[in-house]
Design a protein around this motif. Sequence first.
Motif, PDB file in Angstrom:
ATOM      1  N   PRO A   7      65.339  70.581  59.132  1.00  0.00           N
ATOM      2  CA  PRO A   7      65.215  69.508  58.128  1.00  0.00           C
ATOM      3  C   PRO A   7      64.092  68.528  58.440  1.00  0.00           C
ATOM      4  O   PRO A   7      63.443  68.012  57.531  1.00  0.00           O
ATOM      5  CB  PRO A   7      66.589  68.819  58.188  1.00  0.00           C
ATOM      6  CG  PRO A   7      67.512  69.852  58.730  1.00  0.00           C
ATOM      7  CD  PRO A   7      66.695  70.680  59.675  1.00  0.00           C
ATOM      8  N   LEU A   8      63.849  68.278  59.733  1.00  0.00           N
ATOM      9  CA  LEU A   8      62.794  67.330  60.096  1.00  0.00           C
ATOM     10  C   LEU A   8      61.405  67.868  59.774  1.00  0.00           C
ATOM     11  O   LEU A   8      60.449  67.093  59.682  1.00  0.00           O
ATOM     12  CB  LEU A   8      62.888  66.991  61.580  1.00  0.00           C
ATOM     13  CG  LEU A   8      64.159  66.243  62.006  1.00  0.00           C
ATOM     14  CD1 LEU A   8      64.129  65.966  63.493  1.00  0.00           C
ATOM     15  CD2 LEU A   8      64.313  64.948  61.229  1.00  0.00           C
ATOM     16  N   ALA A   9      61.290  69.188  59.606  1.00  0.00           N
ATOM     17  CA  ALA A   9      59.992  69.755  59.221  1.00  0.00           C
ATOM     18  C   ALA A   9      59.608  69.333  57.809  1.00  0.00           C
ATOM     19  O   ALA A   9      58.423  69.363  57.454  1.00  0.00           O
ATOM     20  CB  ALA A   9      60.042  71.279  59.322  1.00  0.00           C
ATOM     21  N   TRP A  10      60.611  68.955  57.003  1.00  0.00           N
ATOM     22  CA  TRP A  10      60.338  68.489  55.644  1.00  0.00           C
ATOM     23  C   TRP A  10      59.896  67.031  55.608  1.00  0.00           C
ATOM     24  O   TRP A  10      59.394  66.565  54.573  1.00  0.00           O
ATOM     25  CB  TRP A  10      61.588  68.645  54.768  1.00  0.00           C
ATOM     26  CG  TRP A  10      62.017  70.057  54.539  1.00  0.00           C
ATOM     27  CD1 TRP A  10      62.950  70.763  55.238  1.00  0.00           C
ATOM     28  CD2 TRP A  10      61.533  70.949  53.526  1.00  0.00           C
ATOM     29  NE1 TRP A  10      63.086  72.024  54.734  1.00  0.00           N
ATOM     30  CE2 TRP A  10      62.223  72.175  53.676  1.00  0.00           C
ATOM     31  CE3 TRP A  10      60.584  70.828  52.503  1.00  0.00           C
ATOM     32  CZ2 TRP A  10      62.000  73.264  52.854  1.00  0.00           C
ATOM     33  CZ3 TRP A  10      60.360  71.920  51.675  1.00  0.00           C
ATOM     34  CH2 TRP A  10      61.059  73.124  51.859  1.00  0.00           C
ATOM     35  N   MET A  11      60.107  66.300  56.702  1.00  0.00           N
ATOM     36  CA  MET A  11      59.840  64.867  56.681  1.00  0.00           C
ATOM     37  C   MET A  11      58.387  64.512  56.367  1.00  0.00           C
ATOM     38  O   MET A  11      58.124  63.634  55.530  1.00  0.00           O
ATOM     39  CB  MET A  11      60.269  64.235  58.020  1.00  0.00           C
ATOM     40  CG  MET A  11      60.057  62.735  58.093  1.00  0.00           C
ATOM     41  SD  MET A  11      60.997  61.817  56.847  1.00  0.00           S
ATOM     42  CE  MET A  11      62.619  61.849  57.606  1.00  0.00           C
ATOM     43  N   PRO A  12      57.370  65.141  57.000  1.00  0.00           N
ATOM     44  CA  PRO A  12      55.987  64.788  56.636  1.00  0.00           C
ATOM     45  C   PRO A  12      55.685  65.018  55.159  1.00  0.00           C
ATOM     46  O   PRO A  12      55.018  64.195  54.517  1.00  0.00           O
ATOM     47  CB  PRO A  12      55.140  65.711  57.532  1.00  0.00           C
ATOM     48  CG  PRO A  12      56.030  66.059  58.672  1.00  0.00           C
ATOM     49  CD  PRO A  12      57.410  66.130  58.096  1.00  0.00           C
ATOM     50  N   LEU A  13      56.177  66.143  54.620  1.00  0.00           N
ATOM     51  CA  LEU A  13      55.947  66.421  53.199  1.00  0.00           C
ATOM     52  C   LEU A  13      56.647  65.393  52.323  1.00  0.00           C
ATOM     53  O   LEU A  13      56.098  64.931  51.314  1.00  0.00           O
ATOM     54  CB  LEU A  13      56.447  67.835  52.873  1.00  0.00           C
ATOM     55  CG  LEU A  13      56.193  68.332  51.453  1.00  0.00           C
ATOM     56  CD1 LEU A  13      54.697  68.396  51.160  1.00  0.00           C
ATOM     57  CD2 LEU A  13      56.822  69.712  51.251  1.00  0.00           C
ATOM     58  N   ALA A  14      57.887  65.019  52.713  1.00  0.00           N
ATOM     59  CA  ALA A  14      58.625  64.022  51.940  1.00  0.00           C
ATOM     60  C   ALA A  14      57.915  62.669  51.969  1.00  0.00           C
ATOM     61  O   ALA A  14      57.813  61.985  50.937  1.00  0.00           O
ATOM     62  CB  ALA A  14      60.044  63.894  52.486  1.00  0.00           C
ATOM     63  N   LEU A  15      57.417  62.273  53.142  1.00  0.00           N
ATOM     64  CA  LEU A  15      56.708  60.996  53.240  1.00  0.00           C
ATOM     65  C   LEU A  15      55.429  61.006  52.412  1.00  0.00           C
ATOM     66  O   LEU A  15      55.060  59.988  51.805  1.00  0.00           O
ATOM     67  CB  LEU A  15      56.381  60.694  54.706  1.00  0.00           C
ATOM     68  CG  LEU A  15      57.566  60.322  55.607  1.00  0.00           C
ATOM     69  CD1 LEU A  15      57.137  60.276  57.064  1.00  0.00           C
ATOM     70  CD2 LEU A  15      58.162  58.993  55.184  1.00  0.00           C
ATOM     71  N   TYR A  16      54.756  62.158  52.376  1.00  0.00           N
ATOM     72  CA  TYR A  16      53.515  62.250  51.588  1.00  0.00           C
ATOM     73  C   TYR A  16      53.799  62.166  50.090  1.00  0.00           C
ATOM     74  O   TYR A  16      53.088  61.475  49.345  1.00  0.00           O
ATOM     75  CB  TYR A  16      52.796  63.557  51.909  1.00  0.00           C
ATOM     76  CG  TYR A  16      51.539  63.762  51.103  1.00  0.00           C
ATOM     77  CD1 TYR A  16      50.353  63.129  51.456  1.00  0.00           C
ATOM     78  CD2 TYR A  16      51.537  64.594  49.980  1.00  0.00           C
ATOM     79  CE1 TYR A  16      49.193  63.306  50.712  1.00  0.00           C
ATOM     80  CE2 TYR A  16      50.387  64.772  49.229  1.00  0.00           C
ATOM     81  CZ  TYR A  16      49.219  64.128  49.595  1.00  0.00           C
ATOM     82  OH  TYR A  16      48.085  64.301  48.848  1.00  0.00           O
ATOM     83  N   VAL A  17      54.851  62.844  49.639  1.00  0.00           N
ATOM     84  CA  VAL A  17      55.148  62.894  48.205  1.00  0.00           C
ATOM     85  C   VAL A  17      55.869  61.636  47.741  1.00  0.00           C
ATOM     86  O   VAL A  17      55.512  61.028  46.718  1.00  0.00           O
ATOM     87  CB  VAL A  17      55.987  64.148  47.872  1.00  0.00           C
ATOM     88  CG1 VAL A  17      56.413  64.148  46.410  1.00  0.00           C
ATOM     89  CG2 VAL A  17      55.198  65.415  48.201  1.00  0.00           C
ATOM     90  N   ILE A  18      56.896  61.224  48.484  1.00  0.00           N
ATOM     91  CA  ILE A  18      57.738  60.108  48.052  1.00  0.00           C
ATOM     92  C   ILE A  18      57.144  58.763  48.433  1.00  0.00           C
ATOM     93  O   ILE A  18      57.288  57.771  47.713  1.00  0.00           O
ATOM     94  CB  ILE A  18      59.158  60.265  48.643  1.00  0.00           C
ATOM     95  CG1 ILE A  18      59.765  61.599  48.194  1.00  0.00           C
ATOM     96  CG2 ILE A  18      60.050  59.120  48.233  1.00  0.00           C
ATOM     97  CD1 ILE A  18      61.090  61.924  48.851  1.00  0.00           C
ATOM     98  N   LYS A  19      56.477  58.724  49.594  1.00  0.00           N
ATOM     99  CA  LYS A  19      55.827  57.498  50.090  1.00  0.00           C
ATOM    100  C   LYS A  19      56.833  56.359  50.316  1.00  0.00           C
ATOM    101  O   LYS A  19      56.511  55.185  50.115  1.00  0.00           O
ATOM    102  CB  LYS A  19      54.720  57.051  49.138  1.00  0.00           C
ATOM    103  CG  LYS A  19      53.561  58.039  49.071  1.00  0.00           C
ATOM    104  CD  LYS A  19      52.500  57.580  48.092  1.00  0.00           C
ATOM    105  CE  LYS A  19      51.291  58.510  48.150  1.00  0.00           C
ATOM    106  NZ  LYS A  19      51.615  59.904  47.791  1.00  0.00           N
ATOM    107  N   ASP A  20      58.036  56.711  50.709  1.00  0.00           N
ATOM    108  CA  ASP A  20      59.056  55.720  51.039  1.00  0.00           C
ATOM    109  C   ASP A  20      59.921  56.300  52.145  1.00  0.00           C
ATOM    110  O   ASP A  20      60.534  57.355  51.966  1.00  0.00           O
ATOM    111  CB  ASP A  20      59.909  55.369  49.819  1.00  0.00           C
ATOM    112  CG  ASP A  20      60.906  54.268  50.110  1.00  0.00           C
ATOM    113  OD1 ASP A  20      61.970  54.566  50.693  1.00  0.00           O
ATOM    114  OD2 ASP A  20      60.631  53.103  49.756  1.00  0.00           O
ATOM    115  N   SER A  21      59.978  55.623  53.291  1.00  0.00           N
ATOM    116  CA  SER A  21      60.669  56.193  54.446  1.00  0.00           C
ATOM    117  C   SER A  21      62.173  56.311  54.218  1.00  0.00           C
ATOM    118  O   SER A  21      62.795  57.292  54.628  1.00  0.00           O
ATOM    119  CB  SER A  21      60.395  55.340  55.688  1.00  0.00           C
ATOM    120  OG  SER A  21      60.852  54.016  55.489  1.00  0.00           O
ATOM    121  N   SER A  22      62.776  55.321  53.557  1.00  0.00           N
ATOM    122  CA  SER A  22      64.223  55.362  53.341  1.00  0.00           C
ATOM    123  C   SER A  22      64.612  56.505  52.405  1.00  0.00           C
ATOM    124  O   SER A  22      65.545  57.266  52.682  1.00  0.00           O
ATOM    125  CB  SER A  22      64.709  54.026  52.767  1.00  0.00           C
ATOM    126  OG  SER A  22      66.108  54.029  52.619  1.00  0.00           O
TER     127      SER A  22
END
Length: 293
Positions: free
Chosen positions: A149-164
């Motif tokens: 699941p943590l492998a998705w974190m960089p992609l999520a931060l790039y797309v969503i641009k919100d850490s929470s």
Amino acid sequence: MRAPASFWKSMNFRAGLVSVLIFLTFIAGWYAATASSVSVGASSAGLSAEQIELNKMLGKDPGAVKTAGFPTPGQMGDTFVKQLSNPFFDNGPNDKGIAIQLGHSLARVGLGFLLACLVAIPLGFVIGMSPLLRRAFDPFIQVLKPISPLAWMPLALYVIKDSSISGIFVIFICSVWPMLINTAFGVSAVKREWLNVASTLEVNPLRKAFQVILPAAAPTILTGMRISMGIAWLVIVAAEMLVGGTGIGYFVWNEWNNLSLTNVIFAILVIGVVGMLLDLSFARVQKWVTYVE
């Protein structure tokens, strides 16, 4: 033939007694291993008032008890009392009580887990009732399921641009697969006799899904939800260490940066206790929906 209730009560009592003995043995070993590391601070004799005050400002209190290594059980007890006596304090972004940090983590886990339920359970129902869809979806599930699941974190931060929100997405993505697989398996494993009876009685598909398939598959679905919650609680701690801000994972990382090993150990124990309570909650619900012949 089931064992009498008195047998299980006796077994539970003996198991609890053994657990207490193991715990006391662990504390005794911990105390013995750390007792030699405790030392009393240097004497203030020969120092001026200004030098004593300077030492106190630098954390070198002459009369303080110091440790040269791992914290002792007594120091951990003091930390527990300090943290639990005022768990809701808020002194700024990097100084919040343990209850506030837990609240942020549980809110993220709860929201991500709920979104996963809304996607995985209906989709699992459809896949479980259709052999064609089960075979069609299987390659995608088998490829996506092993990804950390943590492998998705960089992609999520790039797309969503919100850490929470990215943390919530990570919880969602790690919770989907166990629920989806267990729901599909539970639905596909419903006894054919029950489905044949429903067809004979001309039960409509919606009623059959809620009154025949769902009760039969409920224990397996709850197993998937229980596994998903365990993974979600594990992942949120690591995710909050990466993104920072708030949460029990950030609390652990922040206390490590402050070189407060007692607070780190305290947080680890809190994480374990909360995870145990979440698992016990799902185990109780699973017991309610399980039919015992």
